[in-house]
Design an enzyme around this catalytic site. Structure first.
Site, PDB file in Angstrom:
ATOM      1  N   ASP A  98      76.223 -16.011  22.912  1.00 18.35           N
ATOM      2  CA  ASP A  98      74.202 -16.932  23.232  1.00 18.35           C
ATOM      3  C   ASP A  98      73.566 -16.819  21.923  1.00 18.35           C
ATOM      4  O   ASP A  98      71.913 -17.913  22.509  1.00 18.35           O
ATOM      5  CB  ASP A  98      74.145 -16.743  24.620  1.00 18.35           C
ATOM      6  N   HIS A 120      57.248  -4.153  16.875  1.00 13.72           N
ATOM      7  CA  HIS A 120      57.965  -5.850  16.483  1.00 13.72           C
ATOM      8  C   HIS A 120      55.969  -6.201  16.852  1.00 13.72           C
ATOM      9  O   HIS A 120      56.654  -7.983  17.348  1.00 13.72           O
ATOM     10  CB  HIS A 120      58.320  -5.887  18.864  1.00 13.72           C
ATOM     11  N   ASP A 121      55.094  -5.979  16.993  1.00 15.61           N
ATOM     12  CA  ASP A 121      53.464  -6.302  16.477  1.00 15.61           C
ATOM     13  C   ASP A 121      53.670  -6.585  15.135  1.00 15.61           C
ATOM     14  O   ASP A 121      52.648  -7.107  14.514  1.00 15.61           O
ATOM     15  CB  ASP A 121      52.989  -6.299  17.471  1.00 15.61           C
ATOM     16  N   ASP A 164      70.973  -8.614  24.037  1.00 15.54           N
ATOM     17  CA  ASP A 164      71.329  -8.197  25.366  1.00 15.54           C
ATOM     18  C   ASP A 164      72.035  -6.783  25.519  1.00 15.54           C
ATOM     19  O   ASP A 164      72.534  -5.762  24.649  1.00 15.54           O
ATOM     20  CB  ASP A 164      72.160  -8.805  26.052  1.00 15.54           C
ATOM     21  N   GLU A 181      49.756   1.857  25.064  1.00 17.91           N
ATOM     22  CA  GLU A 181      49.689   1.069  23.965  1.00 17.91           C
ATOM     23  C   GLU A 181      47.968   0.586  23.824  1.00 17.91           C
ATOM     24  O   GLU A 181      47.488  -0.132  24.769  1.00 17.91           O
ATOM     25  CB  GLU A 181      50.274  -1.109  23.519  1.00 17.91           C
ATOM     26  N   ASP A 183      73.644  -9.150  20.022  1.00 21.23           N
ATOM     27  CA  ASP A 183      74.758 -10.116  20.956  1.00 21.23           C
ATOM     28  C   ASP A 183      75.736 -10.171  21.915  1.00 21.23           C
ATOM     29  O   ASP A 183      76.569 -10.163  20.728  1.00 21.23           O
ATOM     30  CB  ASP A 183      73.759 -11.570  20.434  1.00 21.23           C
ATOM     31  N   ASN A 243      78.064 -11.078  23.433  1.00 19.88           N
ATOM     32  CA  ASN A 243      78.435 -12.551  24.534  1.00 19.88           C
ATOM     33  C   ASN A 243      78.423 -13.845  23.930  1.00 19.88           C
ATOM     34  O   ASN A 243      78.215 -14.654  24.163  1.00 19.88           O
ATOM     35  CB  ASN A 243      77.776 -12.679  26.004  1.00 19.88           C
ATOM     36  N   ASP A 292      52.075  -1.372  27.880  1.00 17.31           N
ATOM     37  CA  ASP A 292      51.709  -2.421  27.478  1.00 17.31           C
ATOM     38  C   ASP A 292      50.142  -2.212  27.256  1.00 17.31           C
ATOM     39  O   ASP A 292      49.272  -2.786  28.426  1.00 17.31           O
ATOM     40  CB  ASP A 292      51.836  -3.552  27.727  1.00 17.31           C
TER      41      ASP A 292
HETATM   42  O1  TEU Z   1      50.149  -6.226  22.061  1.00 17.90           O
HETATM   43  C1  TEU Z   1      48.774  -6.319  22.030  1.00 17.90           C
HETATM   44  C2  TEU Z   1      48.843  -6.727  20.834  1.00 17.90           C
HETATM   45  O2  TEU Z   1      46.820  -6.305  20.653  1.00 17.90           O
HETATM   46  C3  TEU Z   1      49.265  -7.730  20.002  1.00 17.90           C
HETATM   47  O3  TEU Z   1      48.856  -8.662  21.114  1.00 17.90           O
HETATM   48  C4  TEU Z   1      48.365  -7.510  19.082  1.00 17.90           C
HETATM   49  O4  TEU Z   1      47.087  -7.372  19.393  1.00 17.90           O
HETATM   50  C5  TEU Z   1      48.757  -8.389  17.740  1.00 17.90           C
HETATM   51  O5  TEU Z   1      50.457  -8.219  18.183  1.00 17.90           O
HETATM   52  C6  TEU Z   1      48.298  -7.924  16.694  1.00 17.90           C
HETATM   53  O6  TEU Z   1      48.326  -9.697  16.675  1.00 17.90           O
HETATM   54  C7  TEU Z   1      51.178  -6.059  23.422  1.00 17.90           C
HETATM   55  C8  TEU Z   1      52.504  -6.751  22.756  1.00 17.90           C
HETATM   56  O7  TEU Z   1      53.180  -5.329  21.539  1.00 17.90           O
HETATM   57  C9  TEU Z   1      52.994  -7.580  22.362  1.00 17.90           C
HETATM   58  O8  TEU Z   1      54.191  -8.002  22.589  1.00 17.90           O
HETATM   59  C10 TEU Z   1      52.395  -8.750  23.363  1.00 17.90           C
HETATM   60  O9  TEU Z   1      51.894  -9.930  23.099  1.00 17.90           O
HETATM   61  C11 TEU Z   1      50.758  -8.565  24.343  1.00 17.90           C
HETATM   62  O10 TEU Z   1      50.709  -7.170  24.555  1.00 17.90           O
HETATM   63  C12 TEU Z   1      50.934  -9.372  25.158  1.00 17.90           C
HETATM   64  O11 TEU Z   1      51.594  -8.850  26.491  1.00 17.90           O
HETATM   65 CA    CA Z   2      73.280 -12.356  24.668  1.00 11.34          CA
END
Ligand code: TEU
Ligand code: CA
Length: 646
Positions: free
Chosen positions: A92, A404-405, A96, A329, A88, A90, A271
Site C-alpha cells: 500500500d 528521522h529529524d 509496516d 530527547e 512495505d 502489503n 520525545d
Molecule cells: O522532535 C523534536 C524536535 O526538537 C524536532 O522537532 C526538531 O526541533 C526539529 O526536527 C528540528 O528541525 C521530536 C520528534 O523527533 C519529531 O519528529 C517531532 O516532530 C517532534 O518531536 C514533535 O513531536
Molecule cells: Ca504497508
C-alpha cells in the site's frame, strides 16, 4: 603476532577479529542482570570507586579509569526504524510491522542489538505519528497488535531488543483526552491540557494569553471557540501540550509505559521530554524580536522547574520495575550540567539523553534554516566536552549523527560528492562508533545515503518544511506583492536540512521502488531516485561497500571493551582537518584518527603515546605501511583505529 603488523588491513581482517580483544573476554550483558555489575580491572577499589577517572601516571594520554560501571544498555548498538519508510509488506506504499519482521535477518546480520521503532500508534499522522490519538492501539496502516507481539517475540528470539517511541509532551488533538478537555471549562479532563483566556489586542482583536512562539513557527496558542479560550501547543496546532503538573496526567503516562513494558518493550525513547515542565503561570517571554508578536519562549519551557521531579517519579513508579533503557530527547538546549542531572547514575531518572549541540553547528546561531559551514575544531570541542563531562559525572552519552529529524551525515559532515561519498560515510561511521556512549544508527546510514537534490517543494510532505517554506514565501510576497519571490535560498536550506531528506524509503534492491514496495505502487513519499544505485542488494555482495564496513565496525566495537568504556582523550584538538583521540582505560588505549577533509594531510602522533606495538583494528583504506609510523600521511577522509597494546 608481531608478523601481523606487516599485513594489509584486508588480510588482517580475514585472519579473524579475535586477535583484537585487548584485555579481557568481553561479553555483552543481558538485560535482566542487576543494573550495576562492576568489573575491577586495575586496583582493588570498591564499588564506590570515586573519582571515576584519575590521572596518576603523569602522562596526559594515560588516564586511570577505575570503574567499568557495566550496564547492559551501555554495551549495545541501537538502530532506528522509521517504520513508514522501512519495508512495505502489503503493497500500500507504507512501511509496516510485518515488513520489519521480514527484515530481521538483515538487522541481525548488520550487528545491531536494539530496534527503536518510531511511533506506530493511532494517529491522524499530521506529524508522522508524533501526534498520538491512542497510546495503546496500533495504527492500522502499520498492522495489528498481534503483528507487534509477533515482532517483539521474534526480535527477542534473535537476541535483540525493542525500543518504543513515546510522545508525552503532547498528544494529538484527536485523542479522547483532548476531545473531552475542549468540551467545557468544567470537564474533568479540562486541566489535562493548558487552557487560558486570551487577551484583547489594540484593534479589539483576539490575542493569545502570552507571546510564546511555537517550535514549528507561528504562535504556540490556538483559539477554541467552544469555550472562548486558547490552548497551548509548542509544536503543531494538532499537538496540544499535556499538563504534567496535573498528577492524573502523570499517572496516565506511567500507565502507558507500564502497558508497553509489560508487553515486552525493553526501552523507551521519550520525545522532547525536557519540555514537559512549563514556567508556572505561563508568563510572557522576554521580547527579543520587537517587530513581531511571537517571541522565542524556549527558556520558558525547557528544562523547567519540575522536570527532574517528574522524570524521577516516572522512574520510581514505573521504569525501574523493568530495568529498561531510556533515552530522553532534549531539543532547545540542554547543558552538560543539566544533562548529568538527567542521566547521572545516582539520580535514577534516564539512561541517556539526545543532545543537539553537534547538530546545531551547521546552522547560524542554531537556526537550522540558516546554513553555515563549521570548522572541525568546533565539532571536536562539542564532542569532547560531552564525552568528558559524562565520564566525569557518572553519566552516559547517546551517540548519533542521523535520525528521522536530522538528515544524512554524509551530506552534512562528510561529502556527497560521488568521489568521496563512500569513503566519507565510512570515516563518519568510524568516528561515531569509536566514541564513548551508546551508538544510535538510523536506517540507511549503513548504506551511506546522501540527500535527494532534485526534489521540488511539493515533494516534501513534512509539516515543518512546508510551514517554513510558506512563511518565507508569504513574508517575501508581502514585502513585494508584484513579484514572484526568489525562493532559491530557501530550497537550498531545505535540501540541506529538511527532515524528509532522511525519510525517503529504504532501498533494498534495484527494482523501481527499490524493494520497499511493489513496482506499480506509489510510496507515501518519493523515493531517492537519484541514489537508486545505493541499495542493500548491491552492497551486500561488495566487500568494500559502506554496508560491509559498518558490519565490520559493529563487530569490532563489540569485541573491544575500550570502545564502550574507555575515556575520551583528545589529541591535538585544534587541528583543522584531523580529529584524533584515544579511548583509554588505565594503561590500555586505542587510537582513532579521522581525516575530515578532502586533502592528503600529514599527521604526527605525539611522543608520549607509545605506538611500538600498535595493531590496526579497522581502517577505511587498505593500510600500506608495514609498521605504524609516528609521522604518517592520511588520505582524503581516511580513518584508522589502532589498538596500542602497551
Ligand atoms: O522532535 C523534536 C524536535 O526538537 C524536532 O522537532 C526538531 O526541533 C526539529 O526536527 C528540528 O528541525 C521530536 C520528534 O523527533 C519529531 O519528529 C517531532 O516532530 C517532534 O518531536 C514533535 O513531536
Ligand atoms: Ca504497508
Amino acid at each position: 603476532m608481531l608478523g601481523m603488523r606487516s599485513l594489509t588491513y584486508r588480510r588482517l581482517a580475514s585472519r579473524g577479529l579475535q586477535l583484537l580483544t585487548t584485555f579481557t573476554t568481553f561479553r555483552p550483558l543481558r538485560s535482566r542482570l542487576p543494573i550495576f555489575v562492576n568489573k575491577r580491572i586495575i586496583s582493588s577499589s570498591s564499588r564506590k570507586a570515586s573519582p571515576q577517572v584519575a590521572n596518576m601516571t603523569g602522562n596526559p594520554y594515560q588516564p586511570l579509569v577505575l570503574d567499568f560501571g557495566r550496564v547492559w544498555w551501555r554495551e549495545i548498538i541501537i538502530y532506528e526504524i522509521y517504520v513508514q519508510s522501512f519495508q512495505d509488506s502489503n503493497n500500500d506504499g507504507i512501511g509496516d510491522l510485518r515488513g520489519i519482521i521480514n527484515r530481521l535477518d538483515y538487522l541481525k546480520k548488520l550487528g545491531v542489538d536494539m530496534l527503536w521503532l518510531t511511533p506506530i500508534y493511532e494517529s491522524p499522522l499530521d506529524d508522522q505519528g508524533y501526534d498520538i490519538s491512542n497510546y495503546k492501539k496500533i495504527h492500522p496502516q502499520y498492522g495489528t497488535m498481534e503483528d507487534w507481539e509477533e515482532l517483539c517475540e521474534k526480535v527477542h528470539e534473535k537476541g535483540m531488543k525493542l525500543m518504543m517511541d513515546m510522545v508525552f509532551n503532547h498528544s494529538s488533538s484527536e485523542h479522547e483526552w483532548f476531545k473531552e478537555s475542549r468540551k467545557s471549562k468544567d470537564n474533568p479532563k479540562r486541566n489535562w491540557y493548558f487552557w487560558k483566556k486570551g487577551k484583547i489586542g489594540k484593534n479589539g482583536e483576539k490575542m493569545p494569553p502570552n507571546n510564546w512562539g511555537g517550535l514549528f513557527g507561528g504562535r504556540a496558542w490556538k483559539y477554541d471557540p467552544t469555550t472562548d479560550e486558547w490552548y497551548l501547543h509548542l509544536f503543531a496546532e494538532t499537538q496540544p501540550d499535556l499538563n504534567w503538573d496535573n498528577p492524573e496526567v502523570r499517572e496516565a503516562v506511567y500507565d502507558t509505559i507500564d502497558f508497553w513494558a509489560k508487553k515486552g518493550t525493553d526501552g523507551f525513547r521519550l520525545d522532547v521530554i525536557n519540555l514537559i515542565s512549563k514556567t508556572p503561570g505561563l508568563p510572557d517571554a522576554p521580547v527579543t524580536e520587537p517587530d513581531q508578536f511571537e517571541q522565542n519562549a524556549i527558556p520558558m519551557f525547557t528544562n523547567g522547574p519540575k522536570v527532574h521531579e517528574y522524570i524521577h517519579e516516572m522512574n520510581l513508579k514505573v521504569l525501574r520495575k523493568y530495568n529498561c533503557c531510556t533515552v530522553g530527547e532534549m531539543p532547545c538546549g540542554v547543558s552538560q550540567f543539566e544533562a548529568s542531572q538527567y542521566v547521572g547514575k545516582e539520580r535514577r531518572e534516564l539512561s541517556m539523553v539526545f543532545q543537539f549541540d553537534h547538530m546545531d553547528l551547521d546552522g547560524q546561531n542554531g537556526n537550522k534554516w540558516k546554513p553555515r559551514k563549521f570548522e572541525l575544531p568546533e565539532l571536536e570541542r562539542v564532542m569532547r566536552s560531552w564525552q568528558q563531562h559524562m565520564l566525569g559525572n557518572n553519566g552516559w552519552s547517546s551517540l548519533y549523527l542521523e535520525n528521522h529529524d536530522q538528515p544524512r551525515a554524509v551530506s552534512r559532515f562528510g561529502s556527497q560528492d560521488p568521489k568521496y561519498r563512500v569513503i566519507s560515510a565510512k570515516m563518519l561511521a568510524t568516528f561515531l562508533l569509536t566514541l564513548r556512549g551508546t551508538p544510535f544508527l538510523y536506517q540507511g546510514q549503513e548504506l551511506g545515503f546522501p540527500h535527494p537534490q532534485k526534489w521540488k517543494i511539493e515533494d516534501y510532505p513534512d509539516l515543518e518544511t512546508q510551514a517554513y517554506y510558506k512563511s518565507e514565501y508569504d513574508r517575501r510576497k508581502a514585502a513585494n506583492p508584484t513579484k514572484e519571490p526568489d525562493m532559491s535560498d530557501v530550497m537550498h536550506a531545505i535540501r540541506l536540512k529538511g527532515r524528509d531528506n532522511a525519510r525517503f524509503p529504504m532501498h533494498w534492491d534495484k527494482s523501481p521502488n527499490a524493494g520497499f514496495s511493489a513496482s506499480n505502487v506509489k510510496p507515501w513519499i518519493k523515493m531517492n531516485d537519484e541514489s537508486a544505485d545505493i541499495n542493500v542488494q548491491q552492497q551486500d555482495g561488495d566487500p568494500d561497500s559502506v554496508l560491509n564496513y559498518f558490519r565490520r565496525l559493529l563487530h569490532m566495537r563489540k569485541q573491544h571493551p575500550l570502545m564502550c568504556y574507555g575515556a575520551y582523550v583528545p589529541i591535538n584538538p585544534t587541528h583543522p582537518k584531523i580529529m584524533s583521540f584515544l579511548r583509554a582505560q588505565g594503561p590500555w588505549s586505542t587510537l582513532v584518527i579521522c581525516n575530515f577533509s578532502t586533502d592528503d594531510v600529514d599527521y604526527v602522533v605525539p611522543d608520549e603515546i607509545d605506538i611500538d606495538l600498535a595493531v590496526p583494528i579497522i581502517a577505511n583504506y587498505p593500510l600500506e605501511e608495514s609498521k605504524f609510523q609516528r609521522k604518517t600521511c592520511l588520505k582524503p577522509y581516511e580513518a584508522r583505529v589502532y589498538s596500542l597494546r602497551n
